[in-house]
Design an enzyme around this catalytic site. Structure first.
Site, PDB file in Angstrom:
ATOM      1  CD  GLU A 141       7.573 -17.515 -20.519  1.00  0.00           C
ATOM      2  OE1 GLU A 141       7.719 -17.050 -19.188  1.00  0.00           O
ATOM      3  OE2 GLU A 141       8.322 -18.228 -20.778  1.00  0.00           O
ATOM      4  CB  CYS A 173      12.303 -18.979 -20.250  1.00  0.00           C
ATOM      5  SG  CYS A 173      13.236 -18.451 -18.997  1.00  0.00           S
ATOM      6  CG  ASN A 212      13.228 -13.609 -21.232  1.00  0.00           C
ATOM      7  OD1 ASN A 212      12.725 -12.891 -20.677  1.00  0.00           O
ATOM      8  ND2 ASN A 212      13.337 -14.798 -20.663  1.00  0.00           N
ATOM      9  CD  GLU A 213      14.763 -14.001 -16.945  1.00  0.00           C
ATOM     10  OE1 GLU A 213      14.276 -13.283 -16.093  1.00  0.00           O
ATOM     11  OE2 GLU A 213      15.108 -15.234 -16.567  1.00  0.00           O
TER      12      GLU A 213
HETATM   13  O1  AHR Z   1       7.726 -15.532 -15.601  1.00  0.00           O
HETATM   14  C1  AHR Z   1       8.210 -16.721 -15.481  1.00  0.00           C
HETATM   15  C2  AHR Z   1       9.705 -16.906 -16.062  1.00  0.00           C
HETATM   16  O2  AHR Z   1      10.801 -16.254 -15.264  1.00  0.00           O
HETATM   17  C3  AHR Z   1      10.173 -16.232 -17.477  1.00  0.00           C
HETATM   18  O3  AHR Z   1      10.034 -16.985 -18.232  1.00  0.00           O
HETATM   19  C4  AHR Z   1      11.644 -16.090 -17.265  1.00  0.00           C
HETATM   20  O4  AHR Z   1      11.845 -14.716 -18.185  1.00  0.00           O
HETATM   21  C5  AHR Z   1      11.622 -15.625 -15.777  1.00  0.00           C
HETATM   22  O5  AHR Z   1      13.034 -16.470 -15.266  1.00  0.00           O
END
Ligand code: AHR
Length: 800
Positions: A194, A399, A529-530
């Protein structure tokens, strides 16, 4: 026993015999229940309506909006309708959250709406309920269990001396059943990439210039603007850096600099530019000028002295044109800068006084990138990732993939094609993304390291922690409007064509033009994503999922089950994905090492008929968030338990992967770095050992530990796999105890030849521990595991 104590016991016994105890221990049939708000839903109960007892546990919190400024619960109101509890609360001015529960314990994910009159309605609700005693009992048991778990999960190695005082070295026997191998995933270890912590720009993406295209803005960071990272030498000419947007290089790249003769523009890079004597650097820029003229480009050191050759570039075009040059470093430096000088020449010479030139998209790349790719990756960082032998790479987040608000959702199409046409944006982690490292580069990197690409695309909703959007709602902001979803879904289908279509297809052609005529062979796509599994999410996810399923049944869609290993998003995410038939779901959890210790059976309990699991983000977190031997061993222990379950957990990726020193928003990470050094963590070695010692068959074994101490037994883990390509058996053993554990193997032949034995051990707080490998003959089938250690034994081709 003291006389006082004796009398006390006697008295209690007498009272019990007389029935006193019975009267007071009688369980009421029902009780009154009321809500207590402590920025979260608590309950209190009373039998007589006078004496109230608070249950000290938060049963519901607001999940509305960004962390810090939001996540507020005001005036929660409880109602009971059709056997279900409903809670409505004010989350912000005129914004309400609502959710339902069958039992006051398990709540559905929240939905939010704007209602200017809701206050009136809420005030008429009753605030006490008569409930049966079982309801109160269940609430109290939930509170007790949660307190008990907290105690367990808070255990840390620093207290082991007390916890395990008197514990002697432990003996264990392990009986192996090589006759019953179980097929497991061959993609278990991957990486989560990321753009967080300057992982992309200023990190893996090898571009050395910062704000190369003058597109930094206060949206990225309040104090940033188009001139950030640039300075101008004011000795000869106008003082300020002139930025213009007239006739830009490309609409996606609206700002450019206007220089005049005598000016010297300097870029400071990301914390300076690191150069190596003798190395070559590719310089490029776009420029246009009404009259021809010259620009001189070179690297300078921190004293302003030349640190490379100087190249004079003739600008001869009235329209935007790309100019290129090669600079060779004359010294090794960590804090060089790039200097662009417009010569102050006399009027009658081209480029003389008053000469104006417009420039944009300056760029400086080391020629030595990973696999020598143009617009490539930093070789040392990319190599550190490749060394993990990841079977897949997840990108671009996290995120970042679903973004801070609908407008910030990562659009893959904006990250491909010519650099000047890519659309930069602010980065949810508080800086800027050029998208120079875009989908093409991600796919290329995957191919270069033999990993499957795993792009993650937003499920039509931004991050649930987003700030307020145009419709007045924060969080998911109501999602991408439904009338725009068709186009959004088409973008996702186009991605599949871009990656896999042949060069005659519309999108496959673009990939071919970018230098990759062969398909990339994309197999997986993550959607979401989550996310908060709200109605807004579900509606959009289902539309996307069904479209991919229909048009591309060959693609495995990976769904999402929220940010935790339990709770409303996890429960609803799993229920929803199962009902929809999503083949795989992405689980996330950042937990304490002790959570991993006490959840060894987490996946053993999973239903084998439900969707498969991609454990997409996980890490062991201690207070202060170090990456040390304790966290690394907990991760090794967890991975042993995951490997046993790799018939259903098909992929895992530690998160986050990269972090630049001085620019870190999240700790711990797997690899820290600065401009010249790569600093793998202890956790990195664990990932590397798993990645390099994977197997496709799991070999069951039973373990007997000669200790009654359950906490000691919980701190041992094992996993045996077989690499079917080499025939090697790989034994992994974790000992998280402060004493040695000696393991005696039964029904397993280590053979006469020495085995390859790798051990990672040290003090639990050690942040620098590294594994060491020796060849060693295993005597009498006994393996002694040092205190706090991870041992990997590679038994070569024994049973072939
Ligand atoms: O890994 C860091 C963050 O943790 C990621 O962006 C998110 O998906 C999670 O909350």
């Amino acid at each position: 026993m003291s006389a006082k104590c004796f009398v006390k016991i006697l008295l209690i016994e007498v009272l019990v015999i007389l029935g006193w105890g019975k009267v007071f221990a009688d369980t009421p049939d029902s009780a009154l229940l009321a809500v207590e708000n402590r920025n979260g839903l608590y309950f209190k109960w009373s039998v007589d309506g006078e004496q109230w007892h608070t249950i000290n546990h938060c049963f519901l919190t607001s999940d509305y909006g960004p962390w810090g400024s939001h996540k507020k619960m005001h005036d929660p109101v409880l109602t009971r309708e059709d056997g279900r509890w409903k809670c409505v609360f004010r989350a912000d001015e005129n914004v309400y959250g609502r959710t339902v529960s069958p039992d006051l314990i398990h709540w559905k994910p929240q939905d939010y709406y704007i209602d200017r009159d809701a206050k009136k309605d809420l005030s008429s609700y009753t605030d006490t309920f008569e409930v049966d005693w079982q309801t109160i009992d269940n609430l109290m048991k939930t509170a007790q269990l949660s307190a008990y778990k907290r105690l367990l999960y808070d255990e840390q190695a620093k207290d082991d001396a007390v916890r395990f005082a008197g514990l002697q070295p432990v003996k264990a026997t392990m009986t192996v059943d090589t006759g019953k191998p179980k097929k497991i995933s061959d993609k278990l270890i991957g990486v989560f990439f990321e753009d967080i912590n300057y992982a992309a720009d200023g990190g893996l993406y090898a571009e050395l210039l910062q704000n190369r295209d003058f597109e930094y803005s206060p949206k990225d960071r309040r104090e940033w603007n188009s001139t950030t990272a640039w300075t101008i030498d004011t000795r000869h000419s106008r003082h300020e850096i002139k930025i213009d947007t007239l006739n830009p290089l490309h609409p996606n790249n609206p700002h450019h600099v206007v220089l005049e003769s005598g000016q010297t523009l300097v870029n400071e890079g990301f914390d300076g530019i690191a150069i190596k004597q003798g190395d070559k650097y590719d310089f490029s820029m776009f420029a246009k000028a009404e009259k021809p003229g010259r620009i001189a480009v070179k690297l300078i050191d921190n004293k302003g002295n030349a640190a490379s050759n100087e190249v004079s570039i003739k600008i001869g075009a009235e329209n935007w044109k790309k100019y290129e040059a090669v600079l060779t470093a004359r010294q090794t430096a960590t804090n060089a800068k790039l200097q662009v000088a417009v010569s102050p020449l006399p009027d009658n010479v081209i480029g003389g006084a008053g000469w104006e030139v417009r420039c944009d998209l300056f760029s400086l790349f080391p020629q030595k990138t990973f696999k020598d790719r143009k617009n490539g990756l930093r070789a040392d960082l990319a190599q550190a990732i490749a060394d993990l032998k990841p079977r897949f790479v997840r990108f671009p987040g996290g995120c970042l993939a679903h973004g801070n608000g609908i407008e910030n959702i990562y659009r893959w199409k904006e990250s491909i094609g010519k650099l000047e046409e890519r659309k930069p944006d602010f980065n949810i982690w508080g800086y800027h993304q050029t998208k120079g490292l875009g989908y093409f580069e991600y796919f290329q990197f995957c191919e270069d390291i033999g990993a499957e690409p795993l792009p993650i695309l937003a499920a039509g909703v931004p991050c649930q922690n987003s700030r307020k959007g145009k419709n007045g709602l924060a969080g998911q902001q109501g999602g991408i409007p439904l009338e725009e979803m068709e186009a959004y879904i088409q973008d996702i289908l186009d991605l599949i064509e871009w990656a896999n279509g042949d060069k005659s297809t519309t999108w496959g052609k673009l990939r071919a033009q970018a230098g990759h005529p062969e398909p990339f062979n994309l197999k997986y796509i993550g959607i979401g994503n989550e996310d908060l599994i709200s109605e807004v999410f579900k509606e959009r996810f289902e539309m996307i999922f069904k479209a991919i399923e229909e048009k591309h049944p060959e693609i495995t869609v990976v769904g999402t089950t929220g940010p935790f290993y339990e709770g409303s998003d996890y429960d609803e995410g799993w229920r929803f994905a199962t009902e929809l038939g999503v083949p795989m779901v992405d689980e996330h959890y950042y937990v304490s090492p002790a959570w991993m210790i006490y959840n060894a059976a987490f996946y053993d309990k999973y239903d084998r008929k439900k969707p498969k699991v991609y454990l997409g983000e996980y890490a062991a977190h201690l207070p202060g968030r170090p990456n040390n031997l304790e966290t690394a061993l907990a991760e090794a222990l967890h991975l042993c338990n995951v490997e046993r379950n790799a018939d259903i957990v098909l992929m895992t990726s530690y998160a986050p992967l990269l972090a630049k020193e001085g620019h870190t928003q999240w700790n711990p990470d797997l690899i820290y770095f600065n401009n010249t050094e790569v600093k793998p963590t202890v956790g990195y070695w664990v990932q590397k050992l798993f990645g390099n010692n994977a197997g496709e068959e799991y070999i069951p074994a039973t373990v007997e530990m000669a200790t009654d101490n359950a906490k000691a037994r919980a701190r041992f883990a094992h996993s045996i796999v077989r690499d079917i390509k080499t025939g090697d058996y790989i034994v992994k053993l974790v000992n998280l105890l402060p004493v040695e554990t000696a393991v005696e193997f039964h029904d397993f032949d280590f053979g006469d030849a020495p085995v390859e034995k790798t051990v990672l051990t040290g003090d639990p707080a050690d942040k620098t521990a590294k594994p060491t490998t020796v060849k060693e003959k295993i005597q009498n089938n006994n393996v002694v595991l040092p205190a706090y250690s991870f041992t990997v034994l590679r038994v070569k081709n024994k049973y072939e």
